[in-house]
Design a protein around this motif. Structure first.
Motif, PDB file in Angstrom:
ATOM      1  N   MET A   1       0.824  -1.215   0.000  1.00 47.47           N
ATOM      2  CA  MET A   1       0.000   0.000   0.000  1.00 47.47           C
ATOM      3  C   MET A   1       0.854   1.259   0.000  1.00 47.47           C
ATOM      4  O   MET A   1       0.546   2.225  -0.703  1.00 47.47           O
ATOM      5  N   GLN A   2       1.930   1.257   0.775  1.00 51.74           N
ATOM      6  CA  GLN A   2       2.828   2.417   0.790  1.00 51.74           C
ATOM      7  C   GLN A   2       3.430   2.634  -0.596  1.00 51.74           C
ATOM      8  O   GLN A   2       3.538   3.771  -1.071  1.00 51.74           O
ATOM      9  N   ALA A   3       3.789   1.549  -1.263  1.00 53.44           N
ATOM     10  CA  ALA A   3       4.337   1.655  -2.618  1.00 53.44           C
ATOM     11  C   ALA A   3       3.269   2.160  -3.593  1.00 53.44           C
ATOM     12  O   ALA A   3       3.550   3.021  -4.440  1.00 53.44           O
ATOM     13  N   GLN A   4       2.056   1.641  -3.485  1.00 56.69           N
ATOM     14  CA  GLN A   4       0.973   2.100  -4.366  1.00 56.69           C
ATOM     15  C   GLN A   4       0.715   3.590  -4.178  1.00 56.69           C
ATOM     16  O   GLN A   4       0.527   4.311  -5.151  1.00 56.69           O
ATOM     17  N   ARG A   5       0.708   4.043  -2.950  1.00 57.64           N
ATOM     18  CA  ARG A   5       0.484   5.472  -2.682  1.00 57.64           C
ATOM     19  C   ARG A   5       1.574   6.324  -3.322  1.00 57.64           C
ATOM     20  O   ARG A   5       1.299   7.380  -3.880  1.00 57.64           O
ATOM     21  N   GLN A   6       2.800   5.854  -3.248  1.00 59.99           N
ATOM     22  CA  GLN A   6       3.916   6.607  -3.817  1.00 59.99           C
ATOM     23  C   GLN A   6       3.881   6.583  -5.347  1.00 59.99           C
ATOM     24  O   GLN A   6       3.966   7.621  -5.996  1.00 59.99           O
ATOM     25  N   VAL A   7       3.738   5.407  -5.930  1.00 61.23           N
ATOM     26  CA  VAL A   7       3.784   5.267  -7.386  1.00 61.23           C
ATOM     27  C   VAL A   7       2.594   5.935  -8.060  1.00 61.23           C
ATOM     28  O   VAL A   7       2.739   6.605  -9.090  1.00 61.23           O
ATOM     29  N   PHE A   8       1.412   5.771  -7.478  1.00 62.49           N
ATOM     30  CA  PHE A   8       0.201   6.297  -8.121  1.00 62.49           C
ATOM     31  C   PHE A   8      -0.244   7.641  -7.565  1.00 62.49           C
ATOM     32  O   PHE A   8      -1.254   8.181  -7.997  1.00 62.49           O
ATOM     33  N   GLU A   9       0.532   8.173  -6.615  1.00 60.53           N
ATOM     34  CA  GLU A   9       0.253   9.486  -6.025  1.00 60.53           C
ATOM     35  C   GLU A   9      -1.197   9.606  -5.584  1.00 60.53           C
ATOM     36  O   GLU A   9      -1.910  10.529  -5.958  1.00 60.53           O
ATOM     37  N   ARG A  10      -1.614   8.638  -4.762  1.00 66.25           N
ATOM     38  CA  ARG A  10      -2.982   8.655  -4.243  1.00 66.25           C
ATOM     39  C   ARG A  10      -2.992   8.121  -2.821  1.00 66.25           C
ATOM     40  O   ARG A  10      -2.182   7.283  -2.452  1.00 66.25           O
ATOM     41  N   GLU A  11      -3.945   8.599  -2.059  1.00 63.60           N
ATOM     42  CA  GLU A  11      -4.087   8.182  -0.666  1.00 63.60           C
ATOM     43  C   GLU A  11      -5.010   6.978  -0.555  1.00 63.60           C
ATOM     44  O   GLU A  11      -4.795   6.084   0.238  1.00 63.60           O
ATOM     45  N   GLY A  12      -6.061   6.923  -1.381  1.00 61.30           N
ATOM     46  CA  GLY A  12      -7.086   5.890  -1.259  1.00 61.30           C
ATOM     47  C   GLY A  12      -6.706   4.565  -1.893  1.00 61.30           C
ATOM     48  O   GLY A  12      -6.450   4.487  -3.089  1.00 61.30           O
ATOM     49  N   ILE A  13      -6.659   3.523  -1.069  1.00 55.39           N
ATOM     50  CA  ILE A  13      -6.395   2.159  -1.528  1.00 55.39           C
ATOM     51  C   ILE A  13      -7.497   1.267  -0.947  1.00 55.39           C
ATOM     52  O   ILE A  13      -7.684   1.226   0.273  1.00 55.39           O
TER      53      ILE A  13
END
Length: 146
Positions: free
Chosen positions: A79-91
């Protein structure tokens, strides 16, 4: 339990078991001694990742505590990687137990989907090109910190 309310026994030939055995290719995002995270080939949104334990467990009720903890820690990293790569807070974190809940692969797994529940695509509707999934997997893997 199945749709007929009969317990599901673990099938060593399910697709995730085959992946863990090295019989089927996948796009790895992260792996440790207890878990594997990889790209969903039929994502509900760009960056949809699945996290599975390396334990034979159909659903949460079958999962040993040490593997449950490991899955959650891997989910946190992804999730931390997704937030960084996709520049979004919501997962979206989604985990389905049993056919009646929509589980289709009977090996415990967690969906991590960078999306809004209101924008979520239909599950298993469209397969994404392997090259595109490989690229996203590399981007996510590159920013995961152990």
């Amino acid at each position: 339990m199945s749709q007929t309310n009969q317990p599901i026994t673990y099938d060593d030939n399910n697709i995730f078991a085959k992946m863990l055995n090295g019989d089927i290719p996948y796009h790895k995002v992260y792996e440790d001694d207890k878990t594997l995270a990889f790209m969903d080939i039929m994502p509900q949104a760009k960056g949809h990742v699945l996290v599975i334990p390396k334990q034979k467990a159909v659903d949460l009720a079958d999962l040993e505590a040490e593997y449950a903890a490991a899955v959650l820690m891997t989910c946190k990293k992804v999730m931390q990687a997704q937030r960084q790569v996709f520049e979004r807070e919501g997962i979206i974190q989604m985990q389905l137990n049993g056919a009646q809940a929509g589980q289709t692969v009977f090996h415990y797994h967690v969906h991590l989907i960078p999306s809004s529940i209101h924008e979520l695509g239909r599950h298993a509707a469209t397969q994404v090109e392997s090259d595109r999934l490989a690229d996203i997997a590399k981007q996510l893997a590159a920013v995961i910190v152990d």
